[in-house]
Scaffold this motif. Structure first.
Motif, mmCIF file in Angstrom:
data_model
loop_
_atom_site.group_PDB
_atom_site.id
_atom_site.type_symbol
_atom_site.label_atom_id
_atom_site.label_comp_id
_atom_site.label_asym_id
_atom_site.label_seq_id
_atom_site.Cartn_x
_atom_site.Cartn_y
_atom_site.Cartn_z
ATOM 1 N N ALA A 47 -0.851 -8.872 4.271
ATOM 2 C CA ALA A 47 -2.095 -9.626 4.059
ATOM 3 C C ALA A 47 -3.060 -9.452 5.227
ATOM 4 O O ALA A 47 -4.266 -9.258 5.028
ATOM 5 C CB ALA A 47 -1.778 -11.110 3.850
ATOM 6 N N ASP B 166 -5.275 -3.261 -2.522
ATOM 7 C CA ASP B 166 -5.301 -4.611 -3.095
ATOM 8 C C ASP B 166 -4.335 -4.667 -4.278
ATOM 9 O O ASP B 166 -4.116 -3.661 -4.964
ATOM 10 C CB ASP B 166 -6.709 -4.958 -3.615
ATOM 11 N N GLN C 43 -4.659 -6.026 5.121
ATOM 12 C CA GLN C 43 -5.690 -5.966 4.076
ATOM 13 C C GLN C 43 -6.971 -6.649 4.530
ATOM 14 O O GLN C 43 -8.064 -6.149 4.314
ATOM 15 C CB GLN C 43 -5.181 -6.619 2.781
ATOM 16 N N GLN C 44 -6.796 -7.812 5.154
ATOM 17 C CA GLN C 44 -7.951 -8.590 5.599
ATOM 18 C C GLN C 44 -8.776 -7.817 6.627
ATOM 19 O O GLN C 44 -10.003 -7.836 6.610
ATOM 20 C CB GLN C 44 -7.460 -9.901 6.225
#
Length: 318
Positions: A234, A135, A237-238
Protein backbone atom coordinates in the motif's frame (compact mmCIF):
# COMPACT_ATOMS: atom_id res chain seq x y z
CA UNK A 1 32.03 -22.41 -11.53
CA UNK A 2 29.00 -22.87 -13.78
CA UNK A 3 26.33 -25.27 -12.52
CA UNK A 4 25.06 -28.01 -14.85
CA UNK A 5 21.72 -27.13 -16.43
CA UNK A 6 19.16 -29.26 -18.25
CA UNK A 7 18.66 -27.75 -21.70
CA UNK A 8 17.19 -30.72 -23.59
CA UNK A 9 16.45 -34.42 -23.22
CA UNK A 10 16.54 -37.44 -25.53
CA UNK A 11 14.89 -40.34 -23.72
CA UNK A 12 13.28 -43.47 -25.03
CA UNK A 13 11.04 -44.78 -22.27
CA UNK A 14 9.25 -48.14 -22.32
CA UNK A 15 6.05 -48.05 -24.42
CA UNK A 16 6.91 -44.54 -25.66
CA UNK A 17 4.76 -43.30 -28.54
CA UNK A 18 6.02 -39.77 -29.14
CA UNK A 19 7.62 -36.64 -27.72
CA UNK A 20 6.67 -32.95 -27.84
CA UNK A 21 9.23 -30.26 -27.05
CA UNK A 22 7.74 -27.00 -25.79
CA UNK A 23 9.49 -23.79 -24.79
CA UNK A 24 10.36 -25.08 -21.33
CA UNK A 25 8.88 -28.58 -20.97
CA UNK A 26 9.44 -31.79 -22.92
CA UNK A 27 6.49 -34.16 -22.91
CA UNK A 28 6.86 -37.88 -23.60
CA UNK A 29 3.66 -39.76 -24.52
CA UNK A 30 3.48 -43.41 -23.46
CA UNK A 31 0.89 -46.13 -23.96
CA UNK A 32 -2.19 -46.20 -21.71
CA UNK A 33 -2.56 -42.39 -21.88
CA UNK A 34 0.45 -41.69 -19.67
CA UNK A 35 2.52 -38.52 -20.06
CA UNK A 36 6.02 -37.94 -18.69
CA UNK A 37 6.65 -34.18 -18.47
CA UNK A 38 10.25 -33.03 -17.96
CA UNK A 39 10.76 -29.44 -16.76
CA UNK A 40 14.04 -28.22 -18.27
CA UNK A 41 16.12 -25.27 -17.09
CA UNK A 42 15.33 -23.34 -20.27
CA UNK A 43 14.19 -19.74 -19.81
CA UNK A 44 11.55 -18.31 -22.13
CA UNK A 45 10.65 -14.62 -22.31
CA UNK A 46 8.61 -12.82 -24.98
CA UNK A 47 8.07 -16.33 -26.40
CA UNK A 48 11.80 -16.64 -27.13
CA UNK A 49 13.97 -19.29 -25.49
CA UNK A 50 17.12 -17.74 -24.05
CA UNK A 51 20.46 -19.30 -25.07
CA UNK A 52 21.49 -20.23 -21.50
CA UNK A 53 19.67 -22.27 -18.88
CA UNK A 54 18.95 -21.20 -15.30
CA UNK A 55 20.35 -23.60 -12.67
CA UNK A 56 17.60 -25.50 -10.77
CA UNK A 57 14.79 -23.65 -12.58
CA UNK A 58 13.14 -26.84 -13.86
CA UNK A 59 13.24 -28.42 -10.41
CA UNK A 60 11.74 -25.26 -8.87
CA UNK A 61 8.90 -25.05 -11.40
CA UNK A 62 8.10 -28.75 -11.13
CA UNK A 63 8.12 -28.80 -7.33
CA UNK A 64 6.03 -25.63 -6.90
CA UNK A 65 3.50 -26.88 -9.49
CA UNK A 66 3.30 -30.25 -7.72
CA UNK A 67 2.68 -28.65 -4.31
CA UNK A 68 0.05 -26.32 -5.79
CA UNK A 69 -1.71 -29.15 -7.63
CA UNK A 70 -1.90 -31.05 -4.35
CA UNK A 71 -3.16 -27.92 -2.54
CA UNK A 72 -6.01 -27.40 -5.04
CA UNK A 73 -7.06 -30.95 -5.98
CA UNK A 74 -10.05 -30.72 -3.63
CA UNK A 75 -11.58 -27.92 -5.74
CA UNK A 76 -10.32 -28.74 -9.27
CA UNK A 77 -9.27 -32.18 -10.59
CA UNK A 78 -5.83 -32.30 -12.21
CA UNK A 79 -3.75 -34.49 -14.49
CA UNK A 80 -0.96 -35.34 -12.00
CA UNK A 81 -0.22 -38.93 -10.92
CA UNK A 82 3.33 -38.73 -9.50
CA UNK A 83 6.63 -36.84 -9.43
CA UNK A 84 9.31 -39.54 -9.63
CA UNK A 85 12.15 -37.00 -10.06
CA UNK A 86 12.62 -33.36 -8.96
CA UNK A 87 12.31 -32.28 -12.62
CA UNK A 88 9.58 -34.72 -13.70
CA UNK A 89 5.80 -35.00 -13.41
CA UNK A 90 3.87 -38.03 -14.65
CA UNK A 91 0.18 -37.74 -15.37
CA UNK A 92 -2.87 -38.56 -17.47
CA UNK A 93 -2.88 -37.60 -21.13
CA UNK A 94 -5.73 -35.39 -22.26
CA UNK A 95 -6.71 -33.10 -25.11
CA UNK A 96 -5.61 -29.55 -24.16
CA UNK A 97 -8.00 -26.66 -24.70
CA UNK A 98 -6.47 -24.19 -27.14
CA UNK A 99 -6.74 -21.25 -24.74
CA UNK A 100 -4.78 -20.18 -21.71
CA UNK A 101 -7.03 -18.88 -18.92
CA UNK A 102 -5.28 -15.75 -17.72
CA UNK A 103 -6.73 -14.12 -14.60
CA UNK A 104 -5.63 -10.75 -13.24
CA UNK A 105 -6.27 -9.29 -9.80
CA UNK A 106 -4.12 -6.21 -10.42
CA UNK A 107 -3.19 -3.85 -13.27
CA UNK A 108 0.30 -5.21 -13.90
CA UNK A 109 2.54 -6.56 -16.65
CA UNK A 110 0.85 -6.90 -20.04
CA UNK A 111 -2.38 -5.32 -18.77
CA UNK A 112 -0.49 -2.29 -17.44
CA UNK A 113 1.39 -1.90 -20.73
CA UNK A 114 -1.92 -1.97 -22.66
CA UNK A 115 -3.51 0.46 -20.20
CA UNK A 116 -0.55 2.85 -20.53
CA UNK A 117 -1.03 2.72 -24.30
CA UNK A 118 -4.55 4.10 -23.79
CA UNK A 119 -6.59 0.90 -23.96
CA UNK A 120 -9.44 0.51 -21.47
CA UNK A 121 -10.54 -2.93 -22.57
CA UNK A 122 -8.58 -6.17 -22.54
CA UNK A 123 -10.01 -9.29 -24.19
CA UNK A 124 -13.38 -7.56 -24.23
CA UNK A 125 -13.25 -6.88 -20.48
CA UNK A 126 -13.48 -3.25 -19.36
CA UNK A 127 -10.73 -1.78 -17.18
CA UNK A 128 -11.80 1.19 -15.00
CA UNK A 129 -10.55 4.70 -15.67
CA UNK A 130 -8.12 6.36 -13.28
CA UNK A 131 -6.06 3.31 -12.36
CA UNK A 132 -2.34 3.37 -11.64
CA UNK A 133 0.02 0.54 -12.50
CA UNK A 134 -0.26 -2.27 -9.90
CA UNK A 135 -3.60 -1.03 -8.52
CA UNK A 136 -6.04 -3.78 -7.57
CA UNK A 137 -9.00 -4.37 -9.89
CA UNK A 138 -12.44 -4.14 -8.23
CA UNK A 139 -12.83 -7.84 -9.15
CA UNK A 140 -10.34 -10.20 -10.81
CA UNK A 141 -10.71 -10.19 -14.61
CA UNK A 142 -10.27 -13.16 -16.96
CA UNK A 143 -8.30 -12.24 -20.09
CA UNK A 144 -7.73 -15.40 -22.14
CA UNK A 145 -4.93 -15.93 -24.65
CA UNK A 146 -4.83 -18.27 -27.61
CA UNK A 147 -2.44 -21.14 -27.17
CA UNK A 148 0.79 -20.40 -29.04
CA UNK A 149 2.26 -22.91 -31.44
CA UNK A 150 6.00 -23.23 -30.89
CA UNK A 151 7.73 -19.94 -31.66
CA UNK A 152 4.55 -17.92 -32.11
CA UNK A 153 3.31 -15.24 -29.74
CA UNK A 154 0.28 -15.74 -27.53
CA UNK A 155 -2.59 -13.51 -28.57
CA UNK A 156 -5.27 -11.91 -26.43
CA UNK A 157 -8.73 -13.17 -27.29
CA UNK A 158 -12.20 -12.22 -26.05
CA UNK A 159 -14.64 -14.75 -24.58
CA UNK A 160 -17.06 -13.99 -27.43
CA UNK A 161 -14.41 -14.83 -30.06
CA UNK A 162 -13.53 -18.10 -28.32
CA UNK A 163 -17.18 -19.16 -28.45
CA UNK A 164 -18.03 -17.81 -31.91
CA UNK A 165 -14.99 -19.48 -33.49
CA UNK A 166 -15.79 -22.74 -31.74
CA UNK A 167 -12.39 -22.86 -30.04
CA UNK A 168 -14.14 -24.01 -26.84
CA UNK A 169 -17.77 -25.08 -26.47
CA UNK A 170 -19.83 -22.75 -24.27
CA UNK A 171 -20.62 -25.41 -21.64
CA UNK A 172 -16.94 -26.27 -21.33
CA UNK A 173 -15.91 -22.62 -21.24
CA UNK A 174 -18.20 -21.96 -18.28
CA UNK A 175 -16.43 -24.77 -16.42
CA UNK A 176 -13.02 -23.25 -17.31
CA UNK A 177 -14.14 -19.84 -16.01
CA UNK A 178 -15.45 -21.28 -12.74
CA UNK A 179 -12.32 -23.37 -12.21
CA UNK A 180 -10.11 -20.36 -12.99
CA UNK A 181 -11.86 -18.20 -10.39
CA UNK A 182 -11.75 -20.97 -7.76
CA UNK A 183 -8.04 -21.64 -8.35
CA UNK A 184 -7.17 -17.94 -8.22
CA UNK A 185 -9.07 -17.56 -4.96
CA UNK A 186 -7.22 -20.54 -3.43
CA UNK A 187 -3.88 -19.32 -4.81
CA UNK A 188 -4.55 -15.89 -3.30
CA UNK A 189 -5.22 -17.48 0.10
CA UNK A 190 -2.05 -19.59 -0.06
CA UNK A 191 0.03 -16.55 -1.08
CA UNK A 192 -1.46 -14.40 1.72
CA UNK A 193 -0.35 -16.95 4.33
CA UNK A 194 3.21 -16.46 3.06
CA UNK A 195 3.06 -12.65 3.04
CA UNK A 196 2.62 -12.51 -0.73
CA UNK A 197 0.00 -11.19 -3.14
CA UNK A 198 -0.91 -13.36 -6.15
CA UNK A 199 -1.17 -10.60 -8.76
CA UNK A 200 -2.03 -12.54 -11.90
CA UNK A 201 -1.57 -16.03 -13.27
CA UNK A 202 -2.61 -18.39 -16.05
CA UNK A 203 -4.13 -21.85 -15.99
CA UNK A 204 -4.31 -24.49 -18.69
CA UNK A 205 -6.91 -27.21 -18.90
CA UNK A 206 -7.52 -30.36 -20.86
CA UNK A 207 -10.19 -33.01 -21.29
CA UNK A 208 -9.54 -36.67 -20.55
CA UNK A 209 -10.82 -39.42 -22.84
CA UNK A 210 -13.75 -39.98 -20.50
CA UNK A 211 -14.73 -36.31 -20.82
CA UNK A 212 -13.46 -34.92 -17.52
CA UNK A 213 -12.02 -31.39 -17.57
CA UNK A 214 -8.77 -31.29 -15.60
CA UNK A 215 -6.06 -28.78 -14.73
CA UNK A 216 -2.81 -29.48 -16.61
CA UNK A 217 0.75 -28.13 -16.97
CA UNK A 218 1.95 -25.90 -14.10
CA UNK A 219 0.24 -23.57 -11.64
CA UNK A 220 1.30 -20.70 -9.39
CA UNK A 221 4.96 -20.85 -10.49
CA UNK A 222 7.14 -17.80 -11.27
CA UNK A 223 6.83 -18.64 -14.97
CA UNK A 224 3.04 -18.60 -14.96
CA UNK A 225 2.32 -16.13 -12.16
CA UNK A 226 3.30 -12.78 -10.72
CA UNK A 227 3.62 -12.18 -6.98
CA UNK A 228 4.11 -9.01 -4.92
CA UNK A 229 5.28 -8.83 -1.34
CA UNK A 230 2.25 -7.83 0.74
CA UNK A 231 4.37 -5.94 3.26
CA UNK A 232 4.68 -2.35 2.05
CA UNK A 233 2.40 -2.83 -0.97
CA UNK A 234 0.00 0.00 0.00
CA UNK A 235 2.82 2.41 0.88
CA UNK A 236 4.60 1.76 -2.41
CA UNK A 237 1.37 2.34 -4.36
CA UNK A 238 0.71 5.57 -2.50
CA UNK A 239 4.20 6.87 -3.27
CA UNK A 240 4.07 5.67 -6.88
CA UNK A 241 7.03 3.36 -6.32
CA UNK A 242 7.64 0.07 -8.13
CA UNK A 243 6.34 -2.98 -6.27
CA UNK A 244 8.73 -5.55 -4.84
CA UNK A 245 7.82 -8.64 -6.81
CA UNK A 246 8.67 -12.26 -7.34
CA UNK A 247 8.02 -13.37 -10.90
CA UNK A 248 9.64 -13.67 -14.28
CA UNK A 249 8.79 -10.00 -14.90
CA UNK A 250 12.25 -8.98 -13.62
CA UNK A 251 13.77 -10.93 -16.54
CA UNK A 252 11.42 -9.25 -19.02
CA UNK A 253 12.31 -5.81 -17.62
CA UNK A 254 16.03 -6.60 -17.86
CA UNK A 255 15.57 -7.67 -21.49
CA UNK A 256 13.53 -4.54 -22.31
CA UNK A 257 16.21 -2.32 -20.73
CA UNK A 258 18.76 -4.11 -22.93
CA UNK A 259 16.76 -3.48 -26.10
CA UNK A 260 15.01 -6.84 -26.50
CA UNK A 261 11.28 -7.57 -26.65
CA UNK A 262 11.29 -10.55 -29.00
CA UNK A 263 10.66 -8.38 -32.05
CA UNK A 264 12.02 -9.14 -35.49
CA UNK A 265 15.63 -8.08 -35.94
CA UNK A 266 16.32 -7.86 -32.20
CA UNK A 267 19.13 -9.90 -30.65
CA UNK A 268 19.01 -11.50 -27.21
CA UNK A 269 21.47 -9.58 -24.99
CA UNK A 270 24.46 -11.39 -23.49
CA UNK A 271 23.66 -13.04 -20.17
CA UNK A 272 26.78 -13.29 -18.00
CA UNK A 273 27.26 -16.18 -15.57
CA UNK A 274 26.79 -13.64 -12.78
CA UNK A 275 23.41 -12.57 -14.19
CA UNK A 276 22.35 -16.22 -14.77
CA UNK A 277 23.17 -17.06 -11.14
CA UNK A 278 21.23 -14.01 -9.90
CA UNK A 279 18.17 -15.24 -11.84
CA UNK A 280 18.57 -18.69 -10.28
CA UNK A 281 18.73 -17.10 -6.82
CA UNK A 282 15.50 -15.18 -7.52
CA UNK A 283 13.75 -18.41 -8.51
CA UNK A 284 14.96 -20.09 -5.31
CA UNK A 285 13.72 -17.07 -3.33
CA UNK A 286 10.27 -17.45 -4.84
CA UNK A 287 10.22 -21.18 -4.12
CA UNK A 288 11.05 -20.60 -0.47
CA UNK A 289 8.64 -17.67 -0.15
CA UNK A 290 5.62 -19.38 -1.72
CA UNK A 291 6.14 -22.83 -0.16
CA UNK A 292 7.53 -21.72 3.22
CA UNK A 293 10.16 -24.46 2.84
CA UNK A 294 13.92 -24.40 2.34
CA UNK A 295 14.86 -25.29 -1.23
CA UNK A 296 16.96 -28.47 -1.45
CA UNK A 297 19.10 -28.52 -4.58
CA UNK A 298 18.96 -31.84 -6.42
CA UNK A 299 22.18 -33.57 -7.50
CA UNK A 300 23.00 -32.11 -10.92
CA UNK A 301 26.32 -33.90 -11.49
CA UNK A 302 24.57 -36.06 -14.11
CA UNK A 303 21.03 -34.75 -14.53
CA UNK A 304 20.17 -36.86 -17.60
CA UNK A 305 21.14 -40.12 -15.94
CA UNK A 306 19.36 -39.21 -12.69
CA UNK A 307 16.09 -38.42 -14.49
CA UNK A 308 16.28 -41.52 -16.68
CA UNK A 309 16.87 -43.83 -13.70
CA UNK A 310 14.10 -42.27 -11.58
CA UNK A 311 11.50 -42.31 -14.35
CA UNK A 312 12.32 -45.86 -15.46
CA UNK A 313 12.08 -47.11 -11.84
CA UNK A 314 8.65 -45.49 -11.51
CA UNK A 315 7.36 -46.81 -14.84
CA UNK A 316 8.34 -50.38 -13.89
CA UNK A 317 6.00 -50.13 -10.89
CA UNK A 318 3.01 -48.84 -12.91
Amino acid sequence: MAVNTLMDTHYTFAKQQGVYKGKVREVYTLENDILVMVATDRLSAFDVVMPKGIPYKGQILNQIATKMMQATEDIVPNWLLATPDPNVAVGKACEPFKVEMVIRGYLSGHAAREYKAGKRSLCGVAMPEGMKENDKFPEPIITPATKAEQGDHDEDIAREAILSRGIVAEADYKVLENYTKALFERGTEIAAKRGLILVDTKYEFGKTKDGQIVLIDEIHTPDSSRYFYADGYAERQQKGEAQKQLSKEFVRQWLISNGFQGLEGQTVPHMSDEYINSVSERYIELYESITGETFVKADVSNIHERIGNNVNSYLKEL
